[in-house]
Enzyme design. Structure first.
Site, PDB file in Angstrom:
ATOM      1  N   ASN A  16     -22.299 -14.002  10.505  1.00 36.36           N
ATOM      2  CA  ASN A  16     -21.286 -13.866   9.454  1.00 36.36           C
ATOM      3  C   ASN A  16     -20.212 -14.948   9.574  1.00 36.36           C
ATOM      4  O   ASN A  16     -19.709 -15.444   8.564  1.00 36.36           O
ATOM      5  CB  ASN A  16     -20.678 -12.462   9.474  1.00 36.36           C
ATOM      6  CG  ASN A  16     -21.667 -11.431   8.979  1.00 36.36           C
ATOM      7  OD1 ASN A  16     -22.097 -11.470   7.834  1.00 36.36           O
ATOM      8  ND2 ASN A  16     -22.062 -10.504   9.841  1.00 36.36           N
ATOM      9  N   VAL A 108     -11.640  -2.256  19.022  1.00 38.05           N
ATOM     10  CA  VAL A 108     -10.739  -1.653  18.034  1.00 38.05           C
ATOM     11  C   VAL A 108      -9.323  -2.156  18.304  1.00 38.05           C
ATOM     12  O   VAL A 108      -8.770  -1.939  19.381  1.00 38.05           O
ATOM     13  CB  VAL A 108     -10.788  -0.106  18.113  1.00 38.05           C
ATOM     14  CG1 VAL A 108      -9.800   0.507  17.126  1.00 38.05           C
ATOM     15  CG2 VAL A 108     -12.204   0.396  17.834  1.00 38.05           C
ATOM     16  N   LEU A 109      -8.749  -2.852  17.318  1.00 40.24           N
ATOM     17  CA  LEU A 109      -7.399  -3.392  17.486  1.00 40.24           C
ATOM     18  C   LEU A 109      -6.353  -2.277  17.447  1.00 40.24           C
ATOM     19  O   LEU A 109      -6.515  -1.285  16.742  1.00 40.24           O
ATOM     20  CB  LEU A 109      -7.093  -4.411  16.388  1.00 40.24           C
ATOM     21  CG  LEU A 109      -7.906  -5.702  16.396  1.00 40.24           C
ATOM     22  CD1 LEU A 109      -7.524  -6.577  15.210  1.00 40.24           C
ATOM     23  CD2 LEU A 109      -7.725  -6.480  17.703  1.00 40.24           C
ATOM     24  N   ASN A 123     -12.263  -6.091   7.928  1.00 41.25           N
ATOM     25  CA  ASN A 123     -13.387  -5.853   8.823  1.00 41.25           C
ATOM     26  C   ASN A 123     -14.665  -5.711   8.002  1.00 41.25           C
ATOM     27  O   ASN A 123     -14.652  -5.168   6.895  1.00 41.25           O
ATOM     28  CB  ASN A 123     -13.155  -4.570   9.633  1.00 41.25           C
ATOM     29  CG  ASN A 123     -14.310  -4.278  10.584  1.00 41.25           C
ATOM     30  OD1 ASN A 123     -14.670  -5.112  11.409  1.00 41.25           O
ATOM     31  ND2 ASN A 123     -14.913  -3.107  10.460  1.00 41.25           N
ATOM     32  N   HIS A 125     -18.181  -3.841   7.993  1.00 43.87           N
ATOM     33  CA  HIS A 125     -18.898  -2.722   8.614  1.00 43.87           C
ATOM     34  C   HIS A 125     -20.304  -2.647   8.016  1.00 43.87           C
ATOM     35  O   HIS A 125     -20.458  -2.727   6.798  1.00 43.87           O
ATOM     36  CB  HIS A 125     -18.152  -1.404   8.373  1.00 43.87           C
ATOM     37  CG  HIS A 125     -18.773  -0.245   9.084  1.00 43.87           C
ATOM     38  ND1 HIS A 125     -18.627  -0.047  10.443  1.00 43.87           N
ATOM     39  CD2 HIS A 125     -19.580   0.758   8.641  1.00 43.87           C
ATOM     40  CE1 HIS A 125     -19.294   1.043  10.796  1.00 43.87           C
ATOM     41  NE2 HIS A 125     -19.882   1.538   9.729  1.00 43.87           N
ATOM     42  N   ASP A 166     -12.353   2.080  11.256  1.00 47.75           N
ATOM     43  CA  ASP A 166     -13.129   2.066   9.998  1.00 47.75           C
ATOM     44  C   ASP A 166     -12.477   2.897   8.897  1.00 47.75           C
ATOM     45  O   ASP A 166     -13.164   3.342   7.973  1.00 47.75           O
ATOM     46  CB  ASP A 166     -14.575   2.557  10.232  1.00 47.75           C
ATOM     47  CG  ASP A 166     -15.350   1.638  11.154  1.00 47.75           C
ATOM     48  OD1 ASP A 166     -15.081   0.426  11.147  1.00 47.75           O
ATOM     49  OD2 ASP A 166     -16.237   2.121  11.886  1.00 47.75           O
ATOM     50  N   GLU A 195     -24.198  -8.916   3.818  1.00 47.48           N
ATOM     51  CA  GLU A 195     -23.026  -9.077   4.693  1.00 47.48           C
ATOM     52  C   GLU A 195     -22.439 -10.480   4.542  1.00 47.48           C
ATOM     53  O   GLU A 195     -21.221 -10.650   4.469  1.00 47.48           O
ATOM     54  CB  GLU A 195     -23.412  -8.856   6.158  1.00 47.48           C
ATOM     55  CG  GLU A 195     -23.762  -7.436   6.530  1.00 47.48           C
ATOM     56  CD  GLU A 195     -24.023  -7.264   8.014  1.00 47.48           C
ATOM     57  OE1 GLU A 195     -24.189  -6.117   8.442  1.00 47.48           O
ATOM     58  OE2 GLU A 195     -24.064  -8.266   8.745  1.00 47.48           O
TER      59      GLU A 195
END
Length: 211
Positions: A16, A108-109, A123, A125, A166, A195
């Site tokens: 990506n 995970v920020l 993000n 997903h 998420d 994506e």
């Protein structure tokens, strides 16, 4: 035209990231974003090679890199997440980053970075949120869960990053059918091209909203 200074966060192969690099190369100065740094939470990510090949500065912000081996081994998950998040924030400040794109990023920020870049982190997903999201839902785990559930379609989602894993606002979704006999790998192969489109569209969307 002022291009959006963007950091891309990665953890793996970086396909990506490559889609973002290819679009930027193709569009040149007319690309609405400029990738100014690539940050990985593991030193083994092939995405770092992709950044190097494109002449983009990169950094490793793994727990070991930012905390030291002994402290990282002795720390719990939340402590390591915060240390990585703070290190990423520092790098983003260094590069005067205006927006952050999580392209296959697994940490995970949390903490100050979410406040400083509120509404400016997206993000990717690999499923149709809000289904099949949350802690532990990444990569092949997502595709396995989709197949086990008997869903007729899957796809990918670009969403804003919030304190909930998420859980941020959904911006873009791309759908593909789930076919009889699908495996996690065959489903992924169908989702991957979507994506690549979605990550570019989402980053351009960030740039447009910043104008």
């Amino acid at each position: 035209m002022s291009r959006l200074k963007t950091a891309v966060l990665v953890s793996g192969g970086g396909t990506n990231l490559q889609a973002l690099i290819d679009f930027q190369t193709e569009k040149g100065e007319s690309c609405p974003y400029e990738i100014v740094c690539v940050i990985s939470d593991t030193k083994k990510a092939y995405a770092l090679e992709r950044a190097s090949n494109a002449g983009i500065p990169s950094a490793v912000c793994s727990p070991f890199a930012v905390m030291g081996e002994e402290k990282a081994k002795a720390s719990d998950r939340d402590t390591k997440r915060l240390a990585v998040s703070n290190a990423v924030l520092e790098k983003c400040r260094d590069f005067k980053v205006q927006a952050i794109v999580q392209a296959g990023w697994l940490t995970v920020l949390c903490g100050d970075i979410l406040r400083e870049y509120e509404g400016k982190i997206i993000n990717l997903h690999p499923a149709l949120l809000p289904k099949f999201g949350g802690v532990g839902m990444w990569g092949h785990h997502v595709h396995e869960a989709v197949l086990a559930s008997g869903e007729k379609e899957s796809g990918c989602t670009i969403h804003l990053v919030s304190a909930e894993c998420d859980g941020g606002k959904i911006l873009i979704q791309k759908k593909v059918p789930v076919l009889p006999g699908d495996t996690p790998d065959s489903l992924y192969e169908r989702i991957a091209p979507e994506e690549h489109k979605a990550i570019v569209e989402g980053t351009c969307l960030l740039a447009e909203s910043a104008e």
